[in-house]
Design an enzyme around this catalytic site. Structure first.
Site, PDB file in Angstrom:
ATOM      1  N   HIS B 121     -70.308 -30.050 -89.174  1.00  0.00           N
ATOM      2  CA  HIS B 121     -71.253 -30.397 -88.117  1.00  0.00           C
ATOM      3  C   HIS B 121     -71.725 -29.087 -87.467  1.00  0.00           C
ATOM      4  O   HIS B 121     -70.984 -28.103 -87.461  1.00  0.00           O
ATOM      5  CB  HIS B 121     -70.492 -31.258 -87.107  1.00  0.00           C
ATOM      6  CG  HIS B 121     -71.320 -31.881 -86.032  1.00  0.00           C
ATOM      7  ND1 HIS B 121     -71.743 -31.200 -84.928  1.00  0.00           N
ATOM      8  CD2 HIS B 121     -71.795 -33.143 -85.895  1.00  0.00           C
ATOM      9  CE1 HIS B 121     -72.447 -32.021 -84.142  1.00  0.00           C
ATOM     10  NE2 HIS B 121     -72.488 -33.205 -84.712  1.00  0.00           N
ATOM     11  N   ASP B 198     -61.409 -30.256 -87.289  1.00  0.00           N
ATOM     12  CA  ASP B 198     -62.337 -31.053 -86.486  1.00  0.00           C
ATOM     13  C   ASP B 198     -62.086 -32.521 -86.810  1.00  0.00           C
ATOM     14  O   ASP B 198     -62.468 -33.014 -87.867  1.00  0.00           O
ATOM     15  CB  ASP B 198     -63.774 -30.636 -86.829  1.00  0.00           C
ATOM     16  CG  ASP B 198     -64.828 -31.546 -86.199  1.00  0.00           C
ATOM     17  OD1 ASP B 198     -64.448 -32.511 -85.505  1.00  0.00           O
ATOM     18  OD2 ASP B 198     -66.028 -31.285 -86.401  1.00  0.00           O
ATOM     19  N   GLN B 201     -64.360 -37.343 -86.556  1.00  0.00           N
ATOM     20  CA  GLN B 201     -64.644 -38.543 -87.345  1.00  0.00           C
ATOM     21  C   GLN B 201     -63.378 -39.136 -87.965  1.00  0.00           C
ATOM     22  O   GLN B 201     -63.462 -40.135 -88.685  1.00  0.00           O
ATOM     23  CB  GLN B 201     -65.657 -38.219 -88.449  1.00  0.00           C
ATOM     24  CG  GLN B 201     -67.004 -37.758 -87.938  1.00  0.00           C
ATOM     25  CD  GLN B 201     -67.761 -38.851 -87.184  1.00  0.00           C
ATOM     26  OE1 GLN B 201     -67.551 -40.046 -87.401  1.00  0.00           O
ATOM     27  NE2 GLN B 201     -68.640 -38.441 -86.285  1.00  0.00           N
ATOM     28  N   LYS B 224     -65.885 -41.201 -79.113  1.00  0.00           N
ATOM     29  CA  LYS B 224     -65.903 -41.785 -80.461  1.00  0.00           C
ATOM     30  C   LYS B 224     -64.646 -42.621 -80.701  1.00  0.00           C
ATOM     31  O   LYS B 224     -64.535 -43.323 -81.702  1.00  0.00           O
ATOM     32  CB  LYS B 224     -66.006 -40.686 -81.523  1.00  0.00           C
ATOM     33  CG  LYS B 224     -67.333 -39.920 -81.494  1.00  0.00           C
ATOM     34  CD  LYS B 224     -67.469 -39.060 -82.726  1.00  0.00           C
ATOM     35  CE  LYS B 224     -68.369 -37.860 -82.559  1.00  0.00           C
ATOM     36  NZ  LYS B 224     -69.795 -38.146 -82.471  1.00  0.00           N
ATOM     37  N   CYS B 362     -76.942 -33.515 -87.441  1.00  0.00           N
ATOM     38  CA  CYS B 362     -76.335 -32.228 -87.056  1.00  0.00           C
ATOM     39  C   CYS B 362     -75.629 -31.568 -88.233  1.00  0.00           C
ATOM     40  O   CYS B 362     -74.629 -30.852 -88.052  1.00  0.00           O
ATOM     41  CB  CYS B 362     -75.378 -32.387 -85.870  1.00  0.00           C
ATOM     42  SG  CYS B 362     -76.232 -32.704 -84.336  1.00  0.00           S
TER      43      CYS B 362
END
Lengths: 148, 404
Positions: B121, B198, B201, B224, B362
């Site tokens: 991202h 990261d 997600q 999220k 992104c």
């Protein structure tokens, strides 16, 4: 439904754009791009004695941006430059949904009113207009409607 | 689990969009909130509100306890070894920037490199570019294969002794690829490199176990994970986190302040200057409590079943191309339709009550790699059902007809 009718008109302009292609030579031109969504429009004009004799465009992007450019070239052809600035303001009002259906004239204005139903997409329809006005005013740098 | 009951927990799912039932497939951008989260926010603001830390009055004690209690909930959620390994930030982006500016920038120099990947991202690309301009470090990029998998062969080759830091996504927000982060962490550590994962997600969908992964830093956003916006988590392995330089200066992060010199507070407070997003953190705690009641394996399997159902349905439409087809991927479907711009796809979906995200998500380098200007993305969450997928699939023939 009435809006379906105008959606069809938009699709026709998208599939078979009017006044399409580069004009060379021309008296002014500009390139507009919305970097976030990737829509691109180049507008070319031949202006003679303050009248828009010929306006053509080429570009790539979503149906609304390209159809809006095609419809624009129809609307501004043979127009006085000063009148074009008024029309630019008027299209902006239409895209903001500020005009009632009865205040609109012609199927092209109704088509722009149909785009106003998608507030997230009106920037696509404004791109060719802003590019045209910038071309006429000699401003050709970083034309985008994404932050307007 | 009773899916209908779960769906009733999310008020937004009861809303109509453009006169149609809502099929929400944008949870990858931000998840909907269960009612308990909103109720908790209201209760906190009405009955418990005050600033946190250093107060002696009743309300400041209540709010401090409620706020700090969430740190423990996040520790449990991540199976972190210590509570003070959890830092609250504004989001994934701030967490990455914190590590970039306060860990990588001060410790890495011209002869060093960091390794990222082509599927990152922008928030895991741009901070590194910004600090590379300051410390002169090199940025190396692991390419992505045609099916959306990370090129591990290339990873092995790029992981040279000068690579002091690896920053990699756990799950691709665009392709759904689940990266072999455990293998990456082990290899990086063997190379002497520190690793940031990261998890933006991954955290909403699957078990993320810090002690099992062994990463140095793990970052994600509360919004999220069915919590409020404006809250993020930075997990750091204590010995490594303790080396992170002060990030923002201000209240709470200090021990003593004088004009001769200031000494700093211990973790986690040293990295949390100023009044934090108190209500947001407390609401996030409620979201974690809610999630804990729904078996994570059930949630993830349900999402994968829906992905499978959706992909079978898509086979009817050869005009639709899906980016990211690697086996074992998460429930994200990034798709393009020949001859139809993604924004037009998005608007037609929206007219039919289907919320998908359109654009470059992104991940512009990834779009370039797959030679598409933009795509549409349907991201699936555990509150989605088959009816949502059917509604999504039913729009495709309309799009073909409209643009045919």
């Amino acid at each position: 439904m009435e809006s379906d009718l105008y959606q069809q008109l938009i699709m026709n302009h998208y599939r078979e754009p009017h006044n399409h292609g580069k004009l060379d030579p021309c008296t002014c031109h500009a390139f507009g791009k919305n970097p976030l969504c990737g829509d691109e429009v180049s507008v070319y004009c031949i202006v003679d004695q303050n009248i828009l004799k010929t306006v053509q465009f080429e570009g790539a992007g979503c149906a609304i941006s390209q159809a809006a450019a095609s419809m624009m070239t129809e609307m501004v052809s043979q127009m006085q430059v000063d009148d074009l600035y008024d029309l630019y303001e008027r299209i902006d009002q239409i895209l903001k949904g500020e005009l009632e259906s009865g205040e609109l004239s012609g199927e092209l204005e109704h088509a722009y009113a149909a785009i106003a139903q998608f507030p997230m997409r009106t920037k696509c329809a404004r791109l060719p207009w802003k590019t045209l006005v910038n071309a006429l005013q000699g401003k050709t740098e970083n034309i985008s409607t994404e932050n307007d | 689990m009773d899916l209908n009951q779960i769906r009733n927990d999310f008020p937004t799912l009861q809303e109509e969009v453009n006169g149609k039932r809502l099929a929400y497939f944008d949870s990858g951008a931000s998840a909907l909130k269960p009612r308990v989260v909103m109720d908790r926010l209201a209760q906190f603001y009405e009955k418990e509100y005050s600033n946190v830390h250093r107060g002696v009055h009743y309300l400041s004690q209540v709010s401090t306890l409620a706020f700090e209690d969430v740190r423990g909930k996040v520790q449990t959620f991540l199976n972190a070894a210590r509570e003070d390994e959890i830092i609250f930030t504004a989001g994934t982006t701030e967490s990455i920037n914190l590590i970039a500016y306060s860990y990588v920038l001060p410790y890495l120099g011209k002869s060093d490199a960091i390794l990222i990947s082509e599927m990152e991202h922008h928030s895991n690309i741009v901070p590194w570019q910004l600090i590379a301009k300051m410390n002169g470090m090199d940025i190396k990029v692991v390419p992505v294969l045609d099916n959306g998998a990370l090129d591990m062969q290339a990873f092995d080759n790029l992981l040279t002794p000068d690579v002091k830091f690896v920053s990699i996504t756990h799950v691709s927000n665009t392709l759904g690829t689940v990266n072999p982060v455990k293998e990456i962490i082990e290899k990086a550590h063997a190379n002497g490199s520190k690793v940031l994962v990261d998890g933006a997600q991954a955290a909403p969908h699957m078990t993320v176990d810090m002690q099992e992964l062994g990463c140095d830093f793990y970052v994600f956003s509360a919004h999220k994970v069915f919590g409020p916006t404006g809250v993020g988590v930075l997990y750091g392995k204590f010995e490594v986190l303790d080396q992170v330089k002060p990030w923002q200066g201000g209240g709470d992060m200090i021990e003593t302040v004088s004009f001769e010199g200031t000494t700093f507070n211990v973790l986690p407070h040293r990295l949390e200057a100023g009044t934090p997003n108190i209500a947001g953190v407390i609401g996030f705690g409620e979201a974690l409590d809610y999630l804990a009641k729904i078996d994570v394996n059930w949630r993830y399997q349900h999402e994968l079943n829906l992905l499978d159902y959706a992909m079978k349905g898509l086979k009817e439409f050869p005009q639709v191309r899906v980016l990211g087809t690697v086996p074992g991927k998460a429930a994200v479907i990034c798709f393009v339709i020949d001859g139809v711009h993604a924004h037009d796809v998005g608007s037609l979906m929206d007219m039919n009550g289907v919320s998908v995200r359109v654009g470059h998500h992104c991940t512009e380098p990834l779009m370039k790699r797959f030679k598409v200007p933009a795509t549409a993305r349907a991201s699936i969450s555990f509150y989605n059902n088959k009816e949502d997928i059917d509604q999504w699939l039913s729009v495709f023939p309309k799009i073909f007809k409209f643009f045919g």
